[in-house]
Design a protein around this motif. Structure first.
Motif, PDB file in Angstrom:
ATOM      1  N   VAL A 132       0.740  -1.282   0.041  1.00 59.18           N
ATOM      2  CA  VAL A 132      -0.419  -0.159   0.199  1.00 59.18           C
ATOM      3  C   VAL A 132       0.752   0.746  -0.379  1.00 59.18           C
ATOM      4  CG1 VAL A 132      -0.119  -0.108   2.583  1.00 59.18           C
ATOM      5  CG2 VAL A 132      -2.476   0.922   0.913  1.00 59.18           C
ATOM      6  N   SER A 133       0.627   2.560  -1.104  1.00 58.77           N
ATOM      7  CA  SER A 133       1.408   3.402  -0.615  1.00 58.77           C
ATOM      8  C   SER A 133      -0.333   4.662  -0.850  1.00 58.77           C
ATOM      9  CB  SER A 133       1.866   3.727  -1.744  1.00 58.77           C
ATOM     10  OG  SER A 133       1.731   3.623  -3.033  1.00 58.77           O
ATOM     11  N   PHE A 134       0.501   5.574  -0.024  1.00 63.59           N
ATOM     12  CA  PHE A 134      -0.271   7.177  -1.041  1.00 63.59           C
ATOM     13  C   PHE A 134       0.360   8.358  -1.911  1.00 63.59           C
ATOM     14  CE2 PHE A 134      -2.227   6.101   3.705  1.00 63.59           C
ATOM     15  CZ  PHE A 134      -3.526   6.967   3.804  1.00 63.59           C
ATOM     16  N   ASP A 135      -0.608   8.310  -2.371  1.00 61.59           N
ATOM     17  CA  ASP A 135      -0.510   9.567  -2.834  1.00 61.59           C
ATOM     18  C   ASP A 135      -0.421  10.993  -2.634  1.00 61.59           C
ATOM     19  OD1 ASP A 135      -2.493  10.769  -3.492  1.00 61.59           O
ATOM     20  OD2 ASP A 135      -2.738   9.931  -5.620  1.00 61.59           O
ATOM     21  N   HIS A 136      -0.040  12.022  -2.985  1.00 63.53           N
ATOM     22  CA  HIS A 136      -0.414  13.847  -2.595  1.00 63.53           C
ATOM     23  C   HIS A 136      -1.432  13.794  -2.539  1.00 63.53           C
ATOM     24  CE1 HIS A 136       4.373  14.297  -2.508  1.00 63.53           C
ATOM     25  NE2 HIS A 136       4.012  14.313  -3.662  1.00 63.53           N
ATOM     26  N   GLN A 137      -2.854  13.325  -3.014  1.00 63.19           N
ATOM     27  CA  GLN A 137      -4.094  13.669  -3.035  1.00 63.19           C
ATOM     28  C   GLN A 137      -4.240  12.607  -1.569  1.00 63.19           C
ATOM     29  OE1 GLN A 137      -5.645  14.061  -6.572  1.00 63.19           O
ATOM     30  NE2 GLN A 137      -3.368  13.624  -7.985  1.00 63.19           N
ATOM     31  N   ALA A 138      -3.284  12.327  -1.139  1.00 60.78           N
ATOM     32  CA  ALA A 138      -4.715  10.986  -0.087  1.00 60.78           C
ATOM     33  C   ALA A 138      -5.488   9.946  -0.787  1.00 60.78           C
ATOM     34  CB  ALA A 138      -5.174  12.122   0.149  1.00 60.78           C
ATOM     35  N   ILE A 190       3.046   4.886  -6.613  1.00 59.41           N
ATOM     36  CA  ILE A 190       2.094   5.599  -7.560  1.00 59.41           C
ATOM     37  C   ILE A 190       3.340   6.818  -8.089  1.00 59.41           C
ATOM     38  CG2 ILE A 190       0.808   6.591  -5.443  1.00 59.41           C
ATOM     39  CD1 ILE A 190      -1.781   6.986  -7.180  1.00 59.41           C
ATOM     40  N   THR A 191       3.184   7.410  -8.692  1.00 69.15           N
ATOM     41  CA  THR A 191       4.155   8.809  -8.818  1.00 69.15           C
ATOM     42  C   THR A 191       3.886   9.513  -8.286  1.00 69.15           C
ATOM     43  OG1 THR A 191       3.145   8.855 -11.369  1.00 69.15           O
ATOM     44  CG2 THR A 191       5.004   7.697 -11.825  1.00 69.15           C
ATOM     45  N   HIS A 192       5.100  10.922  -8.417  1.00 68.22           N
ATOM     46  CA  HIS A 192       5.461  12.345  -7.730  1.00 68.22           C
ATOM     47  C   HIS A 192       4.015  12.425  -7.928  1.00 68.22           C
ATOM     48  CE1 HIS A 192       5.555  14.910 -10.614  1.00 68.22           C
ATOM     49  NE2 HIS A 192       6.227  13.478 -11.711  1.00 68.22           N
ATOM     50  N   ASP A 193       3.417  12.403  -9.150  1.00 65.50           N
ATOM     51  CA  ASP A 193       1.916  13.357  -9.687  1.00 65.50           C
ATOM     52  C   ASP A 193       1.138  12.688  -9.752  1.00 65.50           C
ATOM     53  OD1 ASP A 193       2.517  11.816 -11.891  1.00 65.50           O
ATOM     54  OD2 ASP A 193       3.185  13.057 -13.280  1.00 65.50           O
ATOM     55  N   GLY A 194       0.386  11.548  -9.288  1.00 68.29           N
ATOM     56  CA  GLY A 194      -0.527  10.572  -9.401  1.00 68.29           C
ATOM     57  C   GLY A 194      -1.259  10.133 -10.756  1.00 68.29           C
ATOM     58  N   ASN A 195      -0.067  10.785 -11.051  1.00 74.50           N
ATOM     59  CA  ASN A 195      -0.689   9.907 -13.570  1.00 74.50           C
ATOM     60  C   ASN A 195      -0.370   8.371 -13.163  1.00 74.50           C
ATOM     61  OD1 ASN A 195      -1.647  12.684 -13.259  1.00 74.50           O
ATOM     62  ND2 ASN A 195       1.014  13.448 -14.652  1.00 74.50           N
ATOM     63  N   ARG A 196       0.993   7.731 -12.549  1.00 72.84           N
ATOM     64  CA  ARG A 196       0.928   6.448 -13.668  1.00 72.84           C
ATOM     65  C   ARG A 196       1.283   5.954 -12.077  1.00 72.84           C
ATOM     66  NH1 ARG A 196       3.961   5.028 -18.342  1.00 72.84           N
ATOM     67  NH2 ARG A 196       3.763   6.969 -19.927  1.00 72.84           N
ATOM     68  N   MET A 197       1.353   4.615 -11.803  1.00 76.03           N
ATOM     69  CA  MET A 197       1.241   3.012 -11.273  1.00 76.03           C
ATOM     70  C   MET A 197       2.274   2.448 -11.468  1.00 76.03           C
ATOM     71  SD  MET A 197      -2.694   2.478  -9.683  1.00 76.03           S
ATOM     72  CE  MET A 197      -1.671   1.450  -8.780  1.00 76.03           C
ATOM     73  N   VAL A 198       3.516   2.059 -10.467  1.00 77.22           N
ATOM     74  CA  VAL A 198       4.327   0.795 -10.289  1.00 77.22           C
ATOM     75  C   VAL A 198       3.944   0.107 -10.130  1.00 77.22           C
ATOM     76  CG1 VAL A 198       6.637   0.079 -11.509  1.00 77.22           C
ATOM     77  CG2 VAL A 198       5.885   2.616 -11.695  1.00 77.22           C
ATOM     78  N   TYR A 199       3.593  -1.153 -10.625  1.00 74.26           N
ATOM     79  CA  TYR A 199       3.702  -2.992  -9.609  1.00 74.26           C
ATOM     80  C   TYR A 199       4.438  -3.543 -10.491  1.00 74.26           C
ATOM     81  CZ  TYR A 199       0.073  -1.834 -13.486  1.00 74.26           C
ATOM     82  OH  TYR A 199      -0.731  -1.745 -14.200  1.00 74.26           O
ATOM     83  N   GLY A 200       4.611  -4.955  -9.467  1.00 75.29           N
ATOM     84  CA  GLY A 200       5.624  -6.134  -9.995  1.00 75.29           C
ATOM     85  C   GLY A 200       4.928  -7.187  -9.109  1.00 75.29           C
ATOM     86  N   ASP A 201       4.842  -8.246  -9.921  1.00 74.25           N
ATOM     87  CA  ASP A 201       4.416  -9.689  -9.751  1.00 74.25           C
ATOM     88  C   ASP A 201       5.169 -10.727  -8.785  1.00 74.25           C
ATOM     89  OD1 ASP A 201       5.488 -10.504 -11.887  1.00 74.25           O
ATOM     90  OD2 ASP A 201       2.848 -10.490 -12.616  1.00 74.25           O
ATOM     91  N   TRP A 202       4.440 -11.814  -8.438  1.00 81.67           N
ATOM     92  CA  TRP A 202       6.026 -12.882  -7.634  1.00 81.67           C
ATOM     93  C   TRP A 202       6.887 -12.891  -9.193  1.00 81.67           C
ATOM     94  CZ3 TRP A 202       6.919 -15.415  -3.914  1.00 81.67           C
ATOM     95  CH2 TRP A 202       6.766 -16.418  -3.993  1.00 81.67           C
ATOM     96  N   ASN A 231       4.329  -0.415 -15.064  1.00 83.68           N
ATOM     97  CA  ASN A 231       4.812   0.880 -15.261  1.00 83.68           C
ATOM     98  C   ASN A 231       3.295   2.101 -16.098  1.00 83.68           C
ATOM     99  OD1 ASN A 231       4.758   3.458 -15.747  1.00 83.68           O
ATOM    100  ND2 ASN A 231       7.131   4.430 -16.365  1.00 83.68           N
ATOM    101  N   THR A 232       2.406   1.498 -15.639  1.00 87.26           N
ATOM    102  CA  THR A 232       0.471   2.289 -16.406  1.00 87.26           C
ATOM    103  C   THR A 232       0.382   3.628 -16.482  1.00 87.26           C
ATOM    104  OG1 THR A 232       0.531  -0.557 -16.234  1.00 87.26           O
ATOM    105  CG2 THR A 232      -1.406   1.194 -16.025  1.00 87.26           C
ATOM    106  N   PRO A 233       0.223   4.371 -16.893  1.00 88.38           N
ATOM    107  CA  PRO A 233      -0.426   5.269 -17.104  1.00 88.38           C
ATOM    108  C   PRO A 233      -1.882   4.878 -16.327  1.00 88.38           C
ATOM    109  CG  PRO A 233       0.085   5.027 -18.862  1.00 88.38           C
ATOM    110  CD  PRO A 233       0.355   4.434 -18.345  1.00 88.38           C
ATOM    111  N   VAL A 234      -2.135   5.999 -15.061  1.00 90.94           N
ATOM    112  CA  VAL A 234      -4.305   5.935 -14.442  1.00 90.94           C
ATOM    113  C   VAL A 234      -4.652   5.916 -15.353  1.00 90.94           C
ATOM    114  CG1 VAL A 234      -5.141   6.691 -12.887  1.00 90.94           C
ATOM    115  CG2 VAL A 234      -2.562   6.481 -12.129  1.00 90.94           C
ATOM    116  N   ASP A 235      -4.521   6.763 -16.031  1.00 94.01           N
ATOM    117  CA  ASP A 235      -6.211   7.182 -17.330  1.00 94.01           C
ATOM    118  C   ASP A 235      -6.240   6.220 -18.275  1.00 94.01           C
ATOM    119  OD1 ASP A 235      -6.704   9.409 -15.627  1.00 94.01           O
ATOM    120  OD2 ASP A 235      -5.685  11.055 -16.508  1.00 94.01           O
ATOM    121  N   ASP A 236      -5.141   5.984 -18.754  1.00 94.95           N
ATOM    122  CA  ASP A 236      -4.708   4.586 -20.317  1.00 94.95           C
ATOM    123  C   ASP A 236      -4.112   3.539 -20.088  1.00 94.95           C
ATOM    124  OD1 ASP A 236      -4.906   3.819 -22.521  1.00 94.95           O
ATOM    125  OD2 ASP A 236      -3.137   5.467 -23.590  1.00 94.95           O
TER     126      ASP A 236
END
Length: 688
Positions: free
Chosen positions: A412-418, A454-466, A472-477
């Motif tokens: 779990v992680s927060f961004d600057h918008q909570a 989640i990146t500094h601007d909240g626009n991308r999420m980076v996640y990894g699996d087993w 590296n995925t844009p939140v809006d696309d």
């Protein structure tokens, strides 16, 4: 019929003001007093009817409990230590603590979380949720202050702990830190990637760090470009965190049953500025306080250890956890320190003293990850029980429980918008708003999703699996997802790929340069045509001005003659009179012959002069007309040319626009070529 009206006192219970000091009412006849009392009583009754009905335990909630809950939760059979058949037992709570509070906060109520199926174990067990109208009654009762009966009074509601105001606290005043001279050589080359153990995003820059074997790989989060590789020879990093302003990277890890340390790296240079700890087993959770003066770490030894970074001295050795410590995190303001373990233990400590501040009970599974909201007021915990809980540091209660991932929440992680980013064993990463509402779900992985940032601007999420895949995925696309590697290929192989890229870019540079030259030539031609036209227009306007000036000068000369003409006419008239007089006198006096001849000669001269001046005056009119016609013709010609200027200006503007686009394309390609060339030079230098 009353013959005498009795005066009666005004009832004190209806109006203290009137009963204590109203002369009018005290002297009011009895029938009017009674009428007044009746009206007042009716008004009070009407107000009571219009006031919202209190929702109480005795009248509203207990009947629901009786229908759905008391078979398992009553005085003779307290499952989970909880009885719901009396108001006192409900307030007392069960084996895991209180289930309702009198502060009006339904979201933090354990009772509400279970009956609304926001948390486990859901109630009633193995059944659907209670009917919506029953749930509405229970929620209204909690939000109304858990009143026992109609005579109970509710306390004032507390402030919503989920309310959040974003701030830029911690952001550096100058440029944010980005890698500048990090090494590009891969310390360890593996045949395949291992499970992803840690991912972190810079709080203020487009930068993400991914843990690999004996290395931490730094990527530009927007472009997915590999920016550098930090060696971690002690083993595998299990926890990565950026410090509050993003200038340093805190890495905890090591080798199982052999070594555990925490390393601090300078983000710009890649220099390891500190190495803290010498554990006998790997470090799972690590963090540094906001001043980088202290480091906290935990792992399989079940001890929370806090060190002084400067001296390396151990300041605290805290034994509270009964199982492996998986996660450790300082609050952004540096006041608190949280730690979570494999058995669901979650404790918050005073960062300065190491004393226990809160023991947060509620999770039914191990705590895999914890994160602080920017304001340090809320702590998020991700658990194997499938939930993410939000804990209020002021009340010490869970203010929200989110059923996030079936099978368990791993990160779990927060961004600057909570907003919250989570990963889970359902092979997904998810994004939630500040209130716990699901916004997005990403399912690119084929195995348990283990880490998320989640990146500094909240626009991308980076996640990894087993499997070791990192997305590296844009939140809006989400379809624009790109993969990045936790274990990049060897530098030599990457250099070959970079060389191929460079050749490709350079091949594009030649036509881009030709296109730029052609566009610049078109601009020059358009500028020349416009300049020639402007020169012609200027020449015509100059000639028109000269003709206007000549006409004006001639008009002035004509006006000067017109001013002289009356005097000349008078002189001629006087000479004519003189000649006439002499001619008359000549008849009587022959001596007048000579004066007459002289006067006639003068008159003839003046008449000749008058004739000449009149001819000049007529000529001036023609000259003025000629000058005026010439000026008009030149002006008309200039205006005609000027009318075509807009077309030439449009052509010039278009040519300049095309030239700017060509220059931008050329410069971008040239910059890309220079950047790739620099990268290849660095790779080749490291290989050699």
């Amino acid at each position: 019929m009353l013959t005498k009206l009795k005066r009666v006192p005004f009832p004190a219970s209806l109006s203290p003001a009137m009963s204590s000091g109203s002369t009018m009412v005290r002297s009011m006849p009895a029938r009017f007093v009674l009428l007044f009392v009746a009206v007042a009583a009716a008004s009070v009754g009407q107000a009571a009817e219009e006031a919202p009905k209190k929702v109480t335990y005795e009248d509203d909630v207990k009947p629901i409990f009786r229908q759905y809950c008391l078979n398992c939760h009553q005085q003779s059979d307290k499952k989970g230590g909880l009885a719901l058949d009396t108001f006192g037992s409900v307030v007392e709570g069960g084996g895991s603590g209180e289930v309702v509070f009198d502060d009006g906060d339904a979201e933090s109520s354990r009772l509400w979380q279970l009956v609304n199926h926001d948390d486990t174990p859901v109630m009633p067990p193995n059944q659907d949720k209670l009917p919506a109208d029953k749930l509405a009654v229970i929620r209204a009762w909690i939000e109304g202050g858990i009143l026992e009966n109609s005579g109970s009074k509710a306390k004032a509601k507390k402030k919503n702990a989920l309310a959040f105001v974003a701030s830029s606290g911690g952001k550096p005043e100058g440029p944010v830190a980005m890698p500048e001279t990090l090494p590009l050589e891969t310390p360890v080359v593996t045949s395949r990637a291992a499970a992803v153990t840690a991912i972190a995003a810079s709080p203020w820059a487009p930068l993400v760090a991914v843990a690999g074997q004996n290395q931490i790989v730094m990527y530009h989060s927007d472009t997915a470009e590999l920016l550098g590789i930090l060696p971690f020879p002690e083993g595998v990093a299990q926890d990565i965190r950026f410090n509050r302003d993003g200038s340093y990277l805190i890495v905890g890890g090591g080798e199982h049953s052999v070594l555990g340390i925490v390393a601090i790296y300078d983000v710009k240079t890649g220099e390891r500025v500190a190495t803290v700890g010498d554990e006998l087993d790997i470090v799972f959770g690590a963090d540094a306080n906001e001043t980088l003066s202290r480091v906290a770490m935990g792992g399989p030894q079940k001890m929370l250890r806090i060190f002084d970074v400067g001296s390396g001295e151990k300041l605290f050795d805290i034994k509270k956890h009964t199982d492996w410590i998986f996660s450790v995190a300082y609050s952004p303001d540096g006041v608190l320190l949280a730690s979570g373990d494999r058995s669901g233990g979650l404790v918050v400590w005073e960062a300065e003293t190491g004393r226990e501040y809160l023991d947060l009970a509620g999770h039914k599974g191990g705590i895999n990850s914890i994160a602080w909201r920017d304001d340090s007021n809320v702590l998020a915990s991700a658990s194997e029980d499938g939930t993410v809980k939000l804990w209020d540091m002021n009340s010490g209660k869970a203010i929200k429980s989110i059923n996030a991932h079936g099978g368990g929440v791993t990160a779990v992680s927060f961004d600057h918008q909570a907003r919250l980013a989570t990963a889970g064993r359902d092979n997904r990463a998810k994004l939630w708003d500040a209130t716990g509402k699901e916004l997005k779900s990403f399912s690119h992985g084929s195995e348990d999703m283990l880490e998320v940032a989640i990146t500094h601007d909240g626009n991308r999420m980076v996640y990894g699996d087993w499997t070791g895949a990192v997305f590296n995925t844009p939140v809006d696309d989400p379809n624009a997802m790109v993969r990045i590697a936790a274990n990049p290929e060897p530098a030599a192989k990457r250099a070959e790929a970079v060389k191929t890229t460079l050749v490709s870019i350079q091949e594009k540079l030649t036509p881009a340069k030709a296109n730029l030259d052609q566009a610049n030539a078109a601009v020059a031609a358009a500028q020349k045509s416009l300049a020639d036209l402007d020169q012609k227009i200027a020449m015509l306007n100059k000639q028109a001005a000269e003709s206007d000036e000549a006409a004006k000068n001639t008009e002035q000369a004509s006006a000067a003659f017109d001013e002289q003409l009356p005097a000349l006419t008078t002189a001629i008239r006087d000479l004519q009179d003189e000649v006439t007089a002499l001619r008359v006198a000549l008849k009587a006096d022959a001596s007048k012959m000579i004066p007459l001849a002289e006067s006639e000669e003068k008159l003839a001269g003046k008449l000749t002069e008058m004739a000449k001046q009149r001819r000049n005056r007529v000529a001036m009119i023609d000259v003025i007309k000629t000058h005026q016609q010439t000026a008009a013709a030149r002006k008309a010609e200039a205006e005609k040319l000027a009318a075509g200027r807009a077309e030439l200006q449009t052509k010039l503007d278009q040519a300049q626009s095309l030239a700017q686009a060509a220059k931008k394309a050329h410069d971008e390609i040239a910059a890309a070529a220079s950047k790739v060339q620099s990268k290849m030079d660095r790779l080749l230098a490291e290989i050699q």
